[in-house]
Design a protein around this motif. Structure first.
Motif, PDB file in Angstrom:
ATOM      1  N   UNK A   1      39.142  36.346  49.637  1.00  0.00           N
ATOM      2  CA  UNK A   1      40.107  35.380  49.529  1.00  0.00           C
ATOM      3  C   UNK A   1      40.911  35.416  48.211  1.00  0.00           C
ATOM      4  N   UNK A   2      40.349  36.274  47.309  1.00  0.00           N
ATOM      5  CA  UNK A   2      41.137  36.563  45.869  1.00  0.00           C
ATOM      6  C   UNK A   2      41.923  37.785  45.701  1.00  0.00           C
ATOM      7  N   UNK A   3      41.236  38.975  46.211  1.00  0.00           N
ATOM      8  CA  UNK A   3      41.968  40.311  46.520  1.00  0.00           C
ATOM      9  C   UNK A   3      42.716  40.569  47.726  1.00  0.00           C
ATOM     10  N   UNK A   4      42.360  39.992  48.726  1.00  0.00           N
ATOM     11  CA  UNK A   4      42.613  40.131  50.046  1.00  0.00           C
ATOM     12  C   UNK A   4      42.287  41.445  50.728  1.00  0.00           C
ATOM     13  N   UNK A   5      41.378  41.889  49.912  1.00  0.00           N
ATOM     14  CA  UNK A   5      40.976  43.282  50.385  1.00  0.00           C
ATOM     15  C   UNK A   5      39.715  43.067  51.296  1.00  0.00           C
ATOM     16  N   UNK A   6      38.926  44.267  51.936  1.00  0.00           N
ATOM     17  CA  UNK A   6      37.975  44.275  52.916  1.00  0.00           C
ATOM     18  C   UNK A   6      36.823  43.851  52.028  1.00  0.00           C
ATOM     19  N   UNK A   7      35.849  43.418  52.717  1.00  0.00           N
ATOM     20  CA  UNK A   7      34.469  42.891  52.236  1.00  0.00           C
ATOM     21  C   UNK A   7      33.385  43.810  52.857  1.00  0.00           C
ATOM     22  N   UNK A   8      32.530  44.061  51.720  1.00  0.00           N
ATOM     23  CA  UNK A   8      31.421  45.030  52.152  1.00  0.00           C
ATOM     24  C   UNK A   8      30.126  44.359  51.580  1.00  0.00           C
ATOM     25  N   UNK A   9      29.170  44.637  52.491  1.00  0.00           N
ATOM     26  CA  UNK A   9      27.696  43.937  51.929  1.00  0.00           C
ATOM     27  C   UNK A   9      27.196  44.748  50.750  1.00  0.00           C
ATOM     28  N   UNK A  10      27.153  44.028  49.586  1.00  0.00           N
ATOM     29  CA  UNK A  10      26.617  44.758  48.182  1.00  0.00           C
ATOM     30  C   UNK A  10      25.289  44.702  48.239  1.00  0.00           C
TER      31      UNK A  10
ATOM     32  N   UNK B   1      30.929  41.740  48.852  1.00  0.00           N
ATOM     33  CA  UNK B   1      31.973  41.765  47.777  1.00  0.00           C
ATOM     34  C   UNK B   1      33.055  42.522  48.348  1.00  0.00           C
ATOM     35  N   UNK B   2      34.120  42.726  47.448  1.00  0.00           N
ATOM     36  CA  UNK B   2      35.356  43.417  47.737  1.00  0.00           C
ATOM     37  C   UNK B   2      35.527  44.410  46.624  1.00  0.00           C
ATOM     38  N   UNK B   3      36.127  45.503  46.698  1.00  0.00           N
ATOM     39  CA  UNK B   3      36.378  46.392  45.585  1.00  0.00           C
ATOM     40  C   UNK B   3      37.306  45.749  44.722  1.00  0.00           C
ATOM     41  N   UNK B   4      36.972  45.692  43.238  1.00  0.00           N
ATOM     42  CA  UNK B   4      37.632  45.022  42.272  1.00  0.00           C
ATOM     43  C   UNK B   4      37.486  43.277  42.311  1.00  0.00           C
ATOM     44  N   UNK B   5      36.879  42.925  43.152  1.00  0.00           N
ATOM     45  CA  UNK B   5      36.670  41.507  43.528  1.00  0.00           C
ATOM     46  C   UNK B   5      35.419  40.834  43.041  1.00  0.00           C
ATOM     47  N   UNK B   6      35.123  39.528  43.330  1.00  0.00           N
ATOM     48  CA  UNK B   6      33.862  39.061  42.873  1.00  0.00           C
ATOM     49  C   UNK B   6      32.825  39.348  43.990  1.00  0.00           C
ATOM     50  N   UNK B   7      31.758  39.065  43.390  1.00  0.00           N
ATOM     51  CA  UNK B   7      30.435  39.154  44.495  1.00  0.00           C
ATOM     52  C   UNK B   7      30.363  37.593  44.917  1.00  0.00           C
TER      53      UNK B   7
END
Ligand SMILES: C[S@@+](CC[C@H](N)C(=O)[O-])C[C@H]1O[C@@H](n2cnc3c(N)ncnc32)[C@H](O)[C@@H]1O
Length: 324
Positions: free
Chosen positions: A12-21, A27-33
């Motif tokens: 919701x912050x970067x609008x990028x893909x989400x991955x399982x950390x 998390x998203x690249x460059x975004x929060x966890x």
């Protein structure tokens, strides 16, 4: 790393893909966890921080639904139901009827139905809304509410603690939206954004059914006069409010039909009736016998015969939006 639910979710912050950390975070690249707690993906605290809204007007809503609101008491009722609903069969059956009536909008089915502000899916008649879909995407502020929704739906649901004005959901990704009794709890000046956000995530060809609340509708006043006439003629009486129910001061900012019409929305809409009178009306005026049941039968007939009129002039309209 493989993205998770890449056709549905985004940060919701970067609008990028989400991955399982790891097992407990996405998390998203460059975004929060974002933490994952009991199967609920928790986007809310980070989103509110990013929006600078941690203590805005709707704080009372967050406090209530994360504590007492969706807590089940000794009487088996949610705090929300105890506070606001008439628990007598006459009121519960009427509500079940009204919820079921709107179910027809979801018959076409698809992959995802978004339940925006699902809470614990507190009424059993709401559950079949997702029968024709692969997954029900439950979004709410309340982890407690979402945990309870998960107990009902299990793997047939996706659970997102998030804010409707900034959804962790991709553009054009859900086939249908149900949003009941939520948007008027959003800060007044943000409700337009909430409508636009629901529109953004809806797929072309999709349908959104948004149950709202009008501030000063004419039909309940008219019904009130009819109920008073029945009181004089037949002695019909309601019941006093539940003495055990707490009546919390919850933020509530419904806009008028004129406000809705005046917004420069990229969509048109149609009004249907969710229900033209509240539980408080039923409790105050109707008896659990032939008199109350005749009154309810008249109201049901009116809602069936004149849904547009009832949607405009009753208490709770269903705002129907189709994305062409
Ligand atoms: C009155 S309850 C309605 C629950 C359910 N939709 C129903 O029909 O009974 C309102 C729900 O909306 C949620 N809610 C309120 N504002 C919200 C927001 N901005 N984003 C997500 N959920 C919200 C509350 O936490 C609560 O669970």
């Amino acid at each position: 790393m493989k993205p998770i639910l890449s056709d549905l979710l985004q940060c919701p912050v970067t609008r990028g893909e989400l991955h399982k950390a790891d097992d407990n975070h996405i998390t998203a690249v460059g975004g929060p966890a974002y933490p994952v707690i009991d199967g609920v993906n928790c986007f809310l605290p980070e989103t509110l921080r990013a929006q600078g809204r941690e203590d805005d007007a709707s704080q009372s809503i967050r406090d209530f639904y994360q504590t007492d609101g969706w807590e089940v008491g000794d009487d088996g009722l949610y705090g929300d139901s105890r506070a606001f609903l008439d628990s007598r069969p006459i009121a519960r059956n009427f509500e079940g009827h009204c919820i079921e009536r709107l179910g027809r909008y979801f018959a076409k089915g698809g992959k995802y139905i978004l339940d925006a502000g699902s809470g614990p899916i507190p009424h059993k008649q709401l559950l079949p809304y997702s029968d024709a879909f692969e997954k029900r995407v439950c979004v709410d502020l309340s982890v407690q509410g979402l945990r309870a929704a998960r107990e009902k739906l299990g793997d047939r649901g996706v659970y997102l603690q998030a804010d409707i004005t900034q959804l962790p959901i991709r553009d054009n990704s859900v086939d249908a939206i149900t949003c009941n009794h939520v948007l008027y709890q959003i800060p007044e000046q943000m409700q337009k954004d909430a409508f636009l956000e629901l529109w953004r995530v809806l797929k072309p060809g999709g349908i959104a059914v948004i149950v709202y609340w009008w501030p000063n509708p004419s039909l309940p006043r008219l019904l009130g006069r009819t109920a008073k006439a029945m009181r004089i003629l037949t002695g019909m009486r309601g019941v006093p409010p539940n003495a055990d129910g707490k009546w919390p001061e919850l933020y509530h900012a419904p806009h008028s039909p004129a406000w809705l019409k005046a917004q420069a929305f990229p969509f048109s809409y149609k009004l249907d009736a969710m229900r033209i009178m509240t539980d408080a009306f039923i409790r105050d005026h109707l008896s659990e016998d032939w008199r109350g049941h005749s009154f309810i039968a008249g109201v049901k007939a009116l809602q069936r015969i004149a849904p547009g009129y009832c949607g405009r002039n009753g208490q709770m309209p269903a705002i129907i939006i189709r994305k062409e």
